[in-house]
Write an enzyme that holds these catalytic residues in place. Structure first.
Site, PDB file in Angstrom:
ATOM      1  N   SER A 291      -9.706   2.056   2.923  1.00 57.02           N
ATOM      2  CA  SER A 291      -8.834   2.830   2.067  1.00 57.02           C
ATOM      3  C   SER A 291      -7.835   1.976   1.290  1.00 57.02           C
ATOM      4  O   SER A 291      -7.189   2.484   0.378  1.00 57.02           O
ATOM      5  CB  SER A 291      -8.073   3.850   2.915  1.00 57.02           C
ATOM      6  OG  SER A 291      -7.218   3.184   3.835  1.00 57.02           O
TER       7      SER A 291
ATOM      8  N   SER B 273      -9.946  -0.457   7.103  1.00 61.15           N
ATOM      9  CA  SER B 273      -9.403  -0.400   5.735  1.00 61.15           C
ATOM     10  C   SER B 273      -8.708  -1.658   5.243  1.00 61.15           C
ATOM     11  O   SER B 273      -8.310  -1.715   4.075  1.00 61.15           O
ATOM     12  CB  SER B 273      -8.452   0.775   5.598  1.00 61.15           C
ATOM     13  OG  SER B 273      -9.192   1.949   5.494  1.00 61.15           O
TER      14      SER B 273
ATOM     15  N   LYS C 288       0.865  -1.182   0.000  1.00 59.06           N
ATOM     16  CA  LYS C 288       0.000   0.000   0.000  1.00 59.06           C
ATOM     17  C   LYS C 288       0.898   1.228   0.000  1.00 59.06           C
ATOM     18  O   LYS C 288       1.923   1.256   0.700  1.00 59.06           O
ATOM     19  CB  LYS C 288      -0.885  -0.035   1.259  1.00 59.06           C
ATOM     20  CG  LYS C 288      -1.906   1.087   1.342  1.00 59.06           C
ATOM     21  CD  LYS C 288      -2.802   0.912   2.572  1.00 59.06           C
ATOM     22  CE  LYS C 288      -3.869   2.004   2.671  1.00 59.06           C
ATOM     23  NZ  LYS C 288      -4.759   1.811   3.836  1.00 59.06           N
TER      24      LYS C 288
HETATM   25  N1  GLN Z   1     -13.242   4.506   6.625  1.00 61.02           N
HETATM   26  C1  GLN Z   1     -12.470   4.860   7.782  1.00 61.02           C
HETATM   27  C2  GLN Z   1     -11.994   6.288   7.682  1.00 61.02           C
HETATM   28  O1  GLN Z   1     -12.161   6.878   6.643  1.00 61.02           O
HETATM   29  C3  GLN Z   1     -11.326   3.921   7.989  1.00 61.02           C
HETATM   30  C4  GLN Z   1     -10.184   4.165   7.096  1.00 61.02           C
HETATM   31  C5  GLN Z   1      -8.994   3.315   7.455  1.00 61.02           C
HETATM   32  O2  GLN Z   1      -9.119   2.294   8.117  1.00 61.02           O
HETATM   33  N2  GLN Z   1      -7.836   3.780   7.048  1.00 61.02           N
HETATM   34  O3  GLN Z   1     -11.462   6.827   8.608  1.00 61.02           O
END
Ligand code: GLN
Length: 483
Positions: free
Chosen positions: A151, A175, A76
């Site tokens: 994400s 995410s 990532k």
């Molecule tokens: N959807 C959550 C956020 O936008 C989690 C994102 C993540 O785990 N990086 O904060």
């Protein structure tokens, strides 16, 4: 060759059926051919990949072994990779080449992995749809009109489309698990502190945790083995021995107590997902598990608490991107304040700016007690709920997401509607617990995930349950048409 799992690749390499160089070439060609449909990579690292593959083959020829030796993966794009662009999905870091490797990257490289590239992601890991990336949205290989989740949407789409067997990802509020659910993968968020955050660009430091995304629990065990462990460079890394995750995959589930929280089955849950969760419960009962209803009474407060704490930490973490030391700098700044304002205004996208505003507000004098402190108190209540539940059960099971992957653009005008989709995942981050999502069926041709949560450092138990489930079901083997 592209259908092989990490475990199959390890066996094939050990039996000299093919070399890492051959496999790497095949996968790079497949990425070049198919990724334009998905947009799952931000950068490809072909030269690095070929040289790592050659080196891995040489190590094997010298008698070295190891499940990850010669295994192609991707990172990532928030894991720092020395000399390679590490963008975090943001215009702010479009020109940033990391001066060092993240601990996770260095550990996996030492184990012999081959880095094919850096995967697309929501900008600074903020999002549940992978639509906020500066490099454009990622498409779901199961239906190109739908989001892959976020994400870590790039890692998920690439692994689901068989562009590579596994990838690293991170999970601040879901995410890893949510994109795993949306793309029919197995994804594991480890216990907070199990995997080093050093060199992982921070979103919300008290919640962020790196982990594996792969097609099977067996592969998650292999990749986690290479990622986990104490790191003196990370002050929140925990000095606990790392068990052999593959060794416990075949433990019996006889007598395993599975808790199913009654709060999980409220009005927001798609009833078709509820049915698939029930089916997975029946499957695990056949394997000897005992099902108990439990309660997590403070779950309803978790989303508001998370969406105060995460933006608060983000507003602090992202203050370092000011146009001075690294990253984007605006043209012709008139003075220092103009430099800050325009570099940040032009370098950050809309969702990141929204979170910085919310977080700064929540931390400001006069509001700190009302929002931030209150959210921290809720965080403790959420953790206490889990501690009470784990006195009675060994695992907690439920849906990973309330709905399957939505259409691209469907939630763009309503950020709160997107936040609500995190309802089942964020509690594990607030409590620091490990969680796993595994494939459990389909709704309208779109994959559905079941989430398992375990007590601290019980990643092995999660992998064991998911592996036993996968030995008795075939959801995880389904492949998206066209890939
Ligand atoms: N959807 C959550 C956020 O936008 C989690 C994102 C993540 O785990 N990086 O904060």
């Amino acid at each position: 060759m592209h259908h092989m799992t990490l475990a199959e690749i390890a066996r094939g390499l050990a039996d000299k059926k093919f070399s890492s160089e051959e496999l790497t070439k095949t996968l790079l060609a497949r990425i070049a051919q198919l990724d334009p449909q998905l947009n799952s990579f931000i950068s490809l690292t072909e030269e690095l990949a070929m040289s790592q593959a050659k080196a891995a083959d040489a190590r094997r020829a010298n008698g070295e072994t190891g499940a990850l030796l010669g295994a192609p993966i991707a990172h990532k794009d928030l894991f720092c990779t020395q000399g390679i662009r590490t963008s975090c999905g943001s215009k702010m870091l479009d020109n940033f080449k990391a001066p060092y490797d993240a601990t996770v990257v260095a550990k996996l490289a030492a184990a012999g992995t081959v880095t094919l590239g850096k995967t697309n992601m929501d900008e600074f890991a903020m999002g549940s749809a992978n639509e906020s990336s500066h490099y454009g949205a990622v498409k779901n290989p199961w239906n190109l009109a739908h989001v892959p989740g976020g994400s870590s949407g790039g890692s998920a789409a690439a692994v689901a489309a068989r562009l590579l067997p596994a990838a690293t990802a991170t999970d601040t509020g879901g995410s890893i698990r949510q994109p795993a659910a949306f793309t029919n993968l197995t994804g594991l968020k480890p216990t907070y502190g199990r995997v080093s955050r050093w060199g992982m660009i921070a979103y919300a430091s008290s919640l962020d945790q790196g982990g594996p995304l792969a097609r099977t629990a067996e592969d998650c065990a292999i990749l986690l083995q290479g990622m986990a462990g104490f790191d003196p460079n990370d002050s929140t890394s925990i000095d606990e021995p790392v068990p052999d995750y593959s060794a416990s995959l075949n433990d019996s589930l006889q007598g395993l107590r599975i808790g199913v929280p009654k709060e999980y089955f409220g009005a927001g849950l798609d009833p078709r997902i509820a049915d698939l969760v029930q089916n997975s419960i029946k499957e695990l009962e056949k394997l000897g598990a005992i099902i108990k209803q439990i309660s997590l009474p403070n779950m309803q407060h978790a989303i508001p608490a998370y969406y105060v704490i995460a933006p608060a930490e983000a507003s602090s973490n992202l203050s370092r991107f000011d146009g001075v030391r690294f990253g984007y700098r605006c043209e012709n700044p008139q003075n220092l304040v103009d430099l800050y304002k325009r570099s940040r205004g032009e370098g950050f996208g809309a969702e990141v700016q929204r979170r910085i505003m919310v977080g700064t507000y929540a931390l400001s004098a006069g509001y700190y007690d009302a929002y931030y402190l209150k959210a921290q108190k809720i965080r403790r209540l959420v953790k206490n709920d889990f501690m009470a539940a784990f006195n009675e059960v060994d695992i907690i099971l439920g849906p990973t997401t309330p709905n399957p992957a939505w259409k691209l653009g469907a939630k763009n005008s309503d950020p709160i509607a997107e936040y609500l989709e995190d309802v089942y995942t964020i509690t594990a981050n607030l409590a620091g617990l490990p969680g796993l999502s595994m494939p459990a069926g389909f709704v309208d041709g779109l994959p559905v995930g079941v989430q398992l949560l375990a007590p601290y450092f019980q990643e092995g138990r999660l992998l064991n349950v998911a592996h036993q489930y996968q030995l008795n079901t075939d959801w995880h083997t389904r492949t998206p048409t066209g890939f």
